[in-house]
Design a protein around this motif. Structure first.
Motif: not given
Length: 450
Positions: A72-82, A141-152
């Motif tokens: 995800y960091r390398r490509t920005g593709d949300a598929f990998f973050l999911v 927990a530090q990734l801005p693309a993750v919603p705040a409630t999920a980061r918590q």
């Protein structure tokens, strides 16, 4: 709920250094492909086949999550973050809350094929999984693309996993213990009777990466203390890990040289040197690389220069015994292709030739600069911070860069730093990072340490 460390342990002042480029931080180098051959369930979670069953495997799922985060960091593709979050969520869902901490169970019986004493009935727990979980949860927990409630939620998961490293082996479950020398261990394979564990190196180092990630998230002094203690243990036990001029040992208890884990030890020691700013750890990584360098020279091989004169070619068996020799006499310099640059057991580094003059294919020739050497740059190590060395007073040193040469001579010992080390055209070279020689390669044999 545990609030401190379970016991005292040796610490030499290794620090969690946070000013590290992103590409040198934990788990940036292993990148998941969009499609892979692994086994997954309907939720895209990595699964493990074992003795006819399909199981959750904490380390497998955690590492897959981290590899998807790297993608995800390398490509920005949300598929990998999911997909990364799917792995993390499964590990969280399967947790066991014990002793005020979160433990991540292995739900299948397991016995190690090689290491006696490593045998478990489900559920069992591993310090490798506990430490790697810190990396996955802390990074999410530090990734801005993750919603705040999920980061918590991931922060809470990281806290729960960290607490498992604050309980000792005076109860069950446990993954942290102190050895007879007072050194801290995070055990990949904790054994019921204290002091009888496997003392596995790679799992311990992976867990130490998790401590760094957790400190980067929380600035926890306890995490910093555990990181210090872990690296102190690795430094003190390096001579047990190392098997000079051969493969390093997988663990302290059984001292089995293992080809698949030797490059892992090299990489992990190098990463930990970046994360701590430790030159001694970087030097230990280099020692392992020199003991047994990565054998393959890539799919196209490497070009080997053979000087004019007589060369002895060899064939060896798996134990390093010579099975055949022959002489290759060259009236002029020649070139050959090698598929491998490999340490022969009990001997020097050799090239396995795949072509060359006078039917040289299939034979080994020993690396001997300038008589026989592979062209180009191989076996590179990068350093952060740059390491220290000195030009010796009055010694003329020939520096190299992009086919050019220049000679430098200093009237007194002169400090220099270098940020890269590599085998360059058959010689171990250091790339100067400052001074008149900045950007030039200098033969390591012509510099003094420190």
């Amino acid at each position: 709920m545990p609030s401190g460390l379970p016991f005292t342990f040796e610490a030499r002042g290794f620090r969690c250094v946070l000013d590290v480029p992103d590409g040198m931080r934990p788990w940036r180098d292993r990148v998941a492909p969009r499609e892979d051959e692994g086994t997954h369930d309907g939720d895209g979670v990595r699964m493990f086949r074992w003795k006819g069953g399909l199981h959750d495997h904490p380390v497998g799922q955690i590492q897959y999550g981290l590899e998807n985060l790297a993608a995800y960091r390398r490509t920005g593709d949300a598929f990998f973050l999911v997909r990364a979050r799917a792995q993390a969520d499964r590990v969280v869902a399967r947790r066991h809350e014990r002793r005020g901490a979160w433990f991540f169970p292995y739900p299948f019986d397991f016995a190690h094929d090689v290491h006696s004493g490593v045998a478990y009935q489900a559920p069992w727990y591993s310090g490798m999984a506990q430490g790697e979980a810190l990396s996955l949860f802390a990074q999410l927990a530090q990734l801005p693309a993750v919603p705040a409630t999920a980061r918590q939620r991931y922060r809470a998961a990281a806290d729960g996993a960290f607490r498992s490293l604050l309980v000792g082996d005076d109860g069950a479950p446990w993954v942290v213990a102190r050895d007879e020398a007072g050194h801290l261990w995070i055990h990949e394979y904790p054994i019921g009777a204290p002091g009888t564990s496997d003392y596995t190196y790679n799992g311990f180092m992976f867990a130490a990466l998790g401590l760094w990630d957790y400190y980067a998230l929380t600035r926890s002094p306890l995490a910093a203390d555990l990181f210090d203690g872990s690296l102190t243990t690795l430094a003190a036990n390096f001579r047990n890990m190392r098997n000079p001029r051969w493969l390093s040992h997988y663990c302290r208890t059984h001292a089995v040289p293992t080809a698949s884990y030797h490059p892992v030890h090299i990489t992990l020691l190098r990463q930990l040197s970046w994360l701590s700013g430790s030159e001694p750890l970087a030097a230990r990584s280099d020692l392992l690389m020199d003991d047994y360098p990565a054998p393959s020279l890539g799919k196209d091989g490497g070009r080997v220069h053979l000087a004019e004169g007589t060369h002895t070619l060899f064939r060896y068996d798996d134990d390093g015994a010579v099975t055949a020799t022959r002489t290759l006499a060259l009236a002029l310099p020649a070139e050959a292709t090698a598929s491998h640059r490999i340490r022969i057991k009990g001997r020097d580094v050799h090239y396995l030739l795949t072509d060359g003059p006078d039917r040289a294919e299939g034979w080994y020739v020993a690396e001997r600069y300038p008589a026989a050497y592979v062209r180009g740059e191989w076996c590179a190590s990068d350093y952060r911070p740059a390491r220290r060395a000195r030009f010796r007073a009055g010694v003329s040193v020939v520096c190299h860069r992009d086919g050019e040469e220049r000679t430098v001579t200093y009237p007194k010992d002169t400090p220099v730093r270098y940020d890269r080390r590599a085998l360059v055209d058959g010689r171990m070279m250091l790339r100067a990072a400052d001074g008149d020689a900045k950007g030039w390669w200098v033969p390591g044999s012509q510099l003094l340490a420190g």
